[in-house]
Design a protein around this motif. Structure first.
Motif, PDB file in Angstrom:
ATOM      1  N   VAL A 136      34.544  40.384  43.605  1.00 45.64           N
ATOM      2  CA  VAL A 136      34.227  39.948  42.237  1.00 45.64           C
ATOM      3  C   VAL A 136      33.673  41.127  41.429  1.00 45.64           C
ATOM      4  CG1 VAL A 136      33.917  37.470  42.633  1.00 45.64           C
ATOM      5  CG2 VAL A 136      32.047  39.024  43.176  1.00 45.64           C
ATOM      6  N   ASN A 137      34.241  42.309  41.650  1.00 51.94           N
ATOM      7  CA  ASN A 137      33.718  43.498  40.984  1.00 51.94           C
ATOM      8  C   ASN A 137      33.762  43.390  39.462  1.00 51.94           C
ATOM      9  OD1 ASN A 137      32.900  44.866  43.232  1.00 51.94           O
ATOM     10  ND2 ASN A 137      34.414  46.494  43.112  1.00 51.94           N
ATOM     11  N   ALA A 138      34.867  42.881  38.928  1.00 48.70           N
ATOM     12  CA  ALA A 138      34.983  42.772  37.465  1.00 48.70           C
ATOM     13  C   ALA A 138      33.881  41.872  36.916  1.00 48.70           C
ATOM     14  CB  ALA A 138      36.362  42.232  37.086  1.00 48.70           C
ATOM     15  N   GLU A 139      33.641  40.749  37.590  1.00 51.93           N
ATOM     16  CA  GLU A 139      32.599  39.815  37.149  1.00 51.93           C
ATOM     17  C   GLU A 139      31.202  40.435  37.286  1.00 51.93           C
ATOM     18  OE1 GLU A 139      36.088  37.382  38.685  1.00 51.93           O
ATOM     19  OE2 GLU A 139      35.042  39.231  39.190  1.00 51.93           O
ATOM     20  N   LEU A 140      30.991  41.200  38.368  1.00 50.37           N
ATOM     21  CA  LEU A 140      29.695  41.847  38.569  1.00 50.37           C
ATOM     22  C   LEU A 140      29.405  42.872  37.462  1.00 50.37           C
ATOM     23  CD1 LEU A 140      29.798  42.402  42.434  1.00 50.37           C
ATOM     24  CD2 LEU A 140      28.217  40.907  41.217  1.00 50.37           C
ATOM     25  N   LYS A 141      30.427  43.643  37.104  1.00 48.37           N
ATOM     26  CA  LYS A 141      30.249  44.628  36.028  1.00 48.37           C
ATOM     27  C   LYS A 141      29.975  43.919  34.699  1.00 48.37           C
ATOM     28  CE  LYS A 141      33.286  48.034  38.190  1.00 48.37           C
ATOM     29  NZ  LYS A 141      34.619  48.659  38.146  1.00 48.37           N
ATOM     30  N   LYS A 142      30.713  42.841  34.452  1.00 54.00           N
ATOM     31  CA  LYS A 142      30.505  42.086  33.213  1.00 54.00           C
ATOM     32  C   LYS A 142      29.084  41.537  33.151  1.00 54.00           C
ATOM     33  CE  LYS A 142      32.609  38.386  30.472  1.00 54.00           C
ATOM     34  NZ  LYS A 142      33.685  37.347  30.429  1.00 54.00           N
TER      35      LYS A 142
END
Length: 295
Positions: free
Chosen positions: A118-124
């Motif tokens: 969930v890298n994209a969500e974590l960065k967001k």
């Protein structure tokens, strides 16, 4: 007596749930059912600290797979764990006083990051900003924040002390030693952290710090192990390649270690032949079962 009895029941239930979800195949099935309740228990000021801690330890186990990341984020685990860590600030913007609760909360965040699902969500959600703020923390929290950041895939500067600590942890994992009360896997763990770190951040300063800490010697230990793990060897060679592109010191070590590289290549080819045999055996058994079913 009643409150202590209720607490005992909760602790017993949480211990049972911990054991149920420990096997990897159970985590994804259980997560949607129990994660919201675990978040509630771990953040409730009405709960005994032992119950809050036990609930977070179950969250650590559930987070130890790429399959549960979306469920954990949807349940608000990230913000809940950040709040627990920030409870220990002496004042807004002040330093942190680490205890078992805040360290366990960071364990939960770290496991979500290490599996990279969930890298994209974590960065967001700004997890990289939060973790960057922990890099200067002494001891394991700073190192853990660094490994989590590396897996999230963002640029950051790693203090020299953390570079040395990361390479030491790599050696602990290679030797199978307990470090920070954990028996570490190489992947996800210090080896994959180093891989993502060197792929994104190869300043001359970082190269020298890694080489001074003995990273190449430890990487060669992985290639020379009695039993090779393909994913470990792949990450090892990727790190060596990244270092060799920018460092003459690294290239010299690799030239001297040519025999180890050739030997690893030869042994992995043998494993490939064994894998083909195993695949053929499985296919033959499946054909036999199909034929028998048609009789």
């Amino acid at each position: 007596g009643g409150s202590s009895g209720a607490m005992g029941i909760k602790l017993t239930l949480l211990d049972s749930i911990y054991n149920i979800v420990f096997p990897k195949e159970h985590k994804a099935l259980a997560a949607p059912l129990i994660v919201p309740h675990l978040v509630g228990l771990s953040t409730s000021s009405a709960e005994d600290p032992a119950v809050r801690l036990a609930a977070m330890k179950v969250l650590i186990v559930i987070a130890d797979t790429p399959d549960t990341g979306p469920v954990l984020l949807d349940a608000g685990v990230l913000q809940a764990m950040k709040n627990i860590i920030n409870e220990n600030r002496s004042e807004p913007g002040g330093g942190l006083a680490w205890d078992e609760n805040s360290e366990t909360a960071l364990d939960v965040i770290s496991n979500i990051c290490l599996h990279r699902s969930v890298n994209a969500e974590l960065k967001k959600a700004g997890v990289h900003t939060f973790l960057r703020g922990l890099l200067s923390e002494p001891g394991f929290p700073g190192l853990q924040a660094a490994m989590a950041l590396a897996h999230v895939g963002v640029d950051f500067q790693l203090p020299r002390s953390e570079v040395r600590a990361l390479v030491r942890l790599l050696r602990n994992a290679i030797d199978g030693d307990i470090a920070y009360d954990i028996k570490w896997d190489l992947i996800p763990g210090p080896l994959s952290a180093l891989k993502f770190l060197v792929q994104r951040n190869m300043s001359a300063k970082m190269q020298e710090q890694l080489l001074d800490a003995g990273v190449m010697e430890h990487l060669l230990m992985i290639l020379e192990a009695d039993c090779l793990v393909a994913s470990d060897v792949e990450a090892t060679i990727q790190i060596m390649q990244s270092l060799s592109l920018v460092s003459e010191r690294a290239r010299n070590v690799i030239l001297l270690a040519e025999h180890s590289l050739r030997d690893a290549e030869s042994r992995l080819k043998e494993y490939g032949r064994v894998a083909q045999l195993a695949s053929g055996l499985s296919a033959a058994v499946a054909r036999y079962d199909t034929a028998r079913a048609e009789l």
